[in-house]
Design a protein around this motif. Structure first.
Motif, PDB file in Angstrom:
ATOM      1  N   SER A   3      -1.372   0.061 -10.907  1.00  0.00           N
ATOM      2  CA  SER A   3      -0.690  -1.173 -11.268  1.00  0.00           C
ATOM      3  C   SER A   3      -0.207  -1.096 -12.706  1.00  0.00           C
ATOM      4  CB  SER A   3      -1.650  -2.359 -11.115  1.00  0.00           C
ATOM      5  OG  SER A   3      -1.976  -2.501  -9.754  1.00  0.00           O
ATOM      6  N   GLY A   4       1.003  -1.574 -12.927  1.00  0.00           N
ATOM      7  CA  GLY A   4       1.557  -1.544 -14.272  1.00  0.00           C
ATOM      8  C   GLY A   4       2.370  -0.299 -14.570  1.00  0.00           C
ATOM      9  N   VAL A  64       3.469  -1.246  -1.233  1.00  0.00           N
ATOM     10  CA  VAL A  64       3.167  -1.576  -2.628  1.00  0.00           C
ATOM     11  C   VAL A  64       4.119  -2.693  -3.056  1.00  0.00           C
ATOM     12  CG1 VAL A  64       2.269   0.662  -3.322  1.00  0.00           C
ATOM     13  CG2 VAL A  64       4.724   0.232  -3.436  1.00  0.00           C
ATOM     14  N   HIS A  65       3.681  -3.439  -4.045  1.00  0.00           N
ATOM     15  CA  HIS A  65       4.538  -4.481  -4.596  1.00  0.00           C
ATOM     16  C   HIS A  65       5.109  -3.975  -5.902  1.00  0.00           C
ATOM     17  CE1 HIS A  65       3.244  -7.828  -1.903  1.00  0.00           C
ATOM     18  NE2 HIS A  65       2.244  -6.973  -1.707  1.00  0.00           N
ATOM     19  N   LEU A  66       6.431  -4.032  -5.980  1.00  0.00           N
ATOM     20  CA  LEU A  66       7.093  -3.585  -7.208  1.00  0.00           C
ATOM     21  C   LEU A  66       7.799  -4.760  -7.849  1.00  0.00           C
ATOM     22  CD1 LEU A  66       8.862  -0.361  -5.879  1.00  0.00           C
ATOM     23  CD2 LEU A  66       6.667  -0.487  -7.074  1.00  0.00           C
ATOM     24  N   VAL A 123       5.099  -1.220 -11.185  1.00  0.00           N
ATOM     25  CA  VAL A 123       4.196  -1.498 -10.077  1.00  0.00           C
ATOM     26  C   VAL A 123       3.458  -2.803 -10.351  1.00  0.00           C
ATOM     27  CG1 VAL A 123       2.272  -0.621  -8.700  1.00  0.00           C
ATOM     28  CG2 VAL A 123       3.930   0.966  -9.717  1.00  0.00           C
ATOM     29  N   LEU A 124       3.588  -3.767  -9.432  1.00  0.00           N
ATOM     30  CA  LEU A 124       2.841  -5.015  -9.574  1.00  0.00           C
ATOM     31  C   LEU A 124       1.446  -4.859  -8.998  1.00  0.00           C
ATOM     32  CD1 LEU A 124       5.319  -7.868  -8.612  1.00  0.00           C
ATOM     33  CD2 LEU A 124       4.248  -7.453 -10.835  1.00  0.00           C
ATOM     34  N   GLN A 125       1.409  -4.287  -7.808  1.00  0.00           N
ATOM     35  CA  GLN A 125       0.153  -4.156  -7.096  1.00  0.00           C
ATOM     36  C   GLN A 125       0.228  -2.888  -6.265  1.00  0.00           C
ATOM     37  OE1 GLN A 125      -0.647  -7.510  -4.644  1.00  0.00           O
ATOM     38  NE2 GLN A 125      -2.777  -6.942  -4.325  1.00  0.00           N
ATOM     39  N   ALA A 126      -0.639  -1.905  -6.608  1.00  0.00           N
ATOM     40  CA  ALA A 126      -0.606  -0.649  -5.892  1.00  0.00           C
ATOM     41  C   ALA A 126      -1.386  -0.757  -4.601  1.00  0.00           C
ATOM     42  CB  ALA A 126      -1.188   0.461  -6.766  1.00  0.00           C
TER      43      ALA A 126
END
Lengths: 362, 306
Positions: free
Chosen positions: A273-274, A253-255, A244-247
């Motif tokens: 995130s992470g 969401v950005h993965l 996960v880059l940005q939840a």
């Protein structure tokens, strides 16, 4: 309160835990399926419902009553056995009427209920035949009629379609759905065939190694599996390592997919995130095409066609992404001449909508 | 096409030859040692007895010597009710023996069939173990067991004495004959029953229980009818030998208890009336065939095994 409550049931055989702390509640009139690979404990649960086996811990409540002291012959529960278990020395009519006879139901009522049950499974003309004179599908229907004839509260079906050939199995699936709807009896169905489970059930419990992984409606199970096992077991799916880059950023969401880059995925509660896991996407959600067709999608990558499998209704393409991962994409062959749009070695674009797929926590 | 055809005929000729080679010797054996003696027996029953046993000559020119063929022995058989009575009595003994064997063997066969696979072979071995010792020795052993000095007789008579009843003799009685018959033939009932019961699908009992059948109903509605072929072959294996048995009544039955077997033996070894002995044997064979035919008709319910 649900009609059937399975509460914290555990069954061990020596050191092996066949069923581990399973809780399920099944509503009246439901077509409920226990789905899982062999040895997952689904048949053990079925045997405990029928009364042939007892839980080491936990309770099984039918209409609020604990069944532990009720032997199989006294339970309002019938089983359709895997290999039918028809009585070879009795005719179809005698087989079907057997539960009525055991219940000492008056002869006139017996005849009426027998007739009804035979009509329900379209076997009226086979009433005088012996089981060895019947085809597999007919035997199957006799077993069903014997299970339904005395109007049990619960009908258990142990892989009942397993011994039939594919075509017949599909026909029986339709028959089963109609039959269950008509009689309104609660069905608990056990199978390892996920296609069958999806087609038949109101709800499915996916089991693995004695535990329930997920209980849901077929469409939810397919579109929103709760973990990698369920995702992999139900249908085909592409699983890509992701973090996960940005939840929860707005509607997605950005993965980060290893070696590929950023991907947008539908929002998912409880993501941090992470967090590491998998991005799971069904082959039919992956679009494949020349660059212009796919580029409008938020998630798109270039890939090389590695292999294709023509299956008649669809063609399955296996493409290699630039990071080396292999992705399956599925193209329906609805229009003529579409069976083979790409050749092996072609460079293509693959992509998917930002609301497709699901992130699974590892 | 032609060479193929000839190849085919050649191979079918080869299979036919192979079939005869395999079935020939046993067929020859049966012809020599079964068909021929049977024919001799049939012929003998229509002849006159010889003066000192054996048979009178078929042809003779000496005046006063009986020769040729006659229906005399058959007339003799049907003219005296006592022979029919002996037949009836033998049938009753055979029937009683068969029923008692069935009652004793069924639970035993069921126990073996439902034991773990490992112990089954040992149990079957124990059932056939008595065959390892001589049949006559085993029957003589019952003379001792049933004798007046044996613990069994003493115990029974002690109890009878308590009630002021006269003591009984176990040995040399129909009871002793029945005990001996049952004892000797029990394994012949156990084995076919076990072979049948062992093949039953345990799933059927689960299915019956699931349908609401209690233990008693599961037995009478599933196990028992499915074991009918086993019961019938066991019954045949007990009933037929008991019908012709003479050694056991000889040893345990004393002088008063004559069955067909004894009667036939007596004709050949005692009164030396071979024609009448042959007639009795033929009547016995016909009776056995009638029973076998009846059993086959009853057993026709076994068609669901097809």
């Amino acid at each position: 309160m649900a009609m059937l409550e399975i509460k914290n049931v555990t069954r061990r055989f020596g050191d092996f835990s066949a069923v581990e702390n399973v809780s399920l509640s099944i509503e009246s009139g439901e077509f409920f399926t226990l789905l899982g690979p062999s040895g997952c404990g689904k048949t053990t649960i079925l045997r405990m419902l029928a009364g042939f086996d007892l839980p080491d811990a936990g309770q099984i409540l039918l209409d609020g009553k604990d069944m532990v002291d009720t032997p199989p012959e006294k339970r309002p529960v019938r089983t359709v056995f895997q290999n039918y278990a028809l009585f070879p020395h009795m005719t179809v009519a005698q087989n079907v009427a057997f539960p009525l006879k055991m219940a000492r139901i008056p002869a006139a009522v017996q005849r009426k209920q027998l007739q009804e049950a035979l009509e329900q499974v379209h076997l009226t003309d086979k009433a005088a035949a012996y089981p060895h004179e019947l085809s597999g599908g007919q035997k199957q229907r006799v077993a069903l009629a014997r299970g339904l004839v005395s109007r049990p509260r619960l009908l258990l079906l142990d892989e009942p379609l397993g011994a039939l050939d594919a075509k017949l199995r599909e026909e029986m699936q339709v028959d089963l759905i109609n039959l269950q709807r008509d009689v309104g009896i609660t069905f608990v169905f056990v199978t390892h065939a996920q296609v069958e489970a999806l087609a038949l059930s109101h709800r499915i419990a996916v089991m693995r190694a004695g535990k329930v992984e997920q209980v849901d409606e077929p469409s939810r199970l397919y579109s929103a599996p709760c973990n990698r096992f369920v995702a992999d077991f139900i249908g085909h799916i592409n699983l890509l390592d992701a973090s996960v880059l940005q939840a929860a950023h707005g509607h997605h969401v950005h993965l980060d997919i290893a070696g590929l880059g950023e991907v947008l995925a539908p929002p998912h509660v409880g993501l941090a995130s992470g967090g590491k896991g998998y991005f799971a996407i069904r082959p039919e959600q992956v679009r494949i095409g020349v660059h212009e067709e796919v580029r409008e999608l938020k998630n798109h990558f270039s890939a090389t066609v590695q292999q294709f499998l023509y299956r008649g209704d669809v063609t399955v393409y296996k493409v290699r992404l630039d990071n080396g991962m292999v992705l399956e994409a599925l193209l329906p062959n609805a229009a003529p001449g579409r069976a083979r749009l790409f050749e092996v070695g072609d460079t293509v674009s693959v992509g998917w909508r930002h609301d497709a797929g699901v992130f699974l926590v590892a | 096409m032609a060479p193929e055809m000839s190849e085919k005929t050649q191979s079918s000729r080869a299979t036919r030859l192979a079939r005869w080679l395999v079935s020939g010797p046993p067929l020859l054996f049966l012809a020599v040692f079964f068909l021929l003696p049977s024919a001799i027996m049939v012929l003998a029953s229509f002849r006159y007895p010889g003066e000192f046993g054996g048979l009178a000559p078929l042809f003779s020119t000496v005046p006063g010597v009986l020769h040729g063929l006659t229906f005399e022995t058959y007339q003799f058989f049907f003219s005296d009710i006592i022979y029919v009575q002996v037949f009836l009595k033998s049938f009753l003994v055979a029937l009683a023996t068969t029923l008692i064997c069935l009652l004793l063997a069924y639970p035993l066969a069921l126990l073996i069939a439902r034991s773990p696979k490992k112990s089954r072979d040992l149990m079957v071995l124990l059932v056939i173990l008595p065959f390892a010792s001589n049949f006559l020795v085993r029957v003589y052993a019952w003379m001792i067991l049933l004798g007046p000095q044996a613990a069994l007789s003493q115990a029974i008579n002690a109890v009878l004495a308590l009630f002021g009843l006269t003591p009984v003799h176990l040995l040399f009685s129909p009871f002793a004959v029945l005990v001996g018959m049952v004892y000797v033939h029990l394994p012949f009932m156990v084995l076919p029953l076990y072979t049948n019961l062992e093949k039953h699908d345990p799933m059927l009992l689960d299915a019956a229980q699931d349908c609401g059948a209690n233990a008693w109903q599961r037995f009478w509605r599933i196990t028992f009818p499915l074991s009918m072929p086993g019961i019938l072959s066991g019954a045949a294996l007990v009933f037929i030998p008991v019908l012709g048995m003479f050694a056991i009544p000889d040893i345990l039955g004393g002088t008063g208890d004559m069955l067909i077997g004894n009667l036939i033996k007596e004709q050949f070894l005692g009164t030396r009336d071979w024609p009448f002995g042959s007639t009795l044997s033929i009547m016995l064979t016909l009776a056995v065939l009638a029973v076998a035919w009846l059993a086959a008709r009853l057993g026709r319910g076994g068609k669901y095994y097809a």
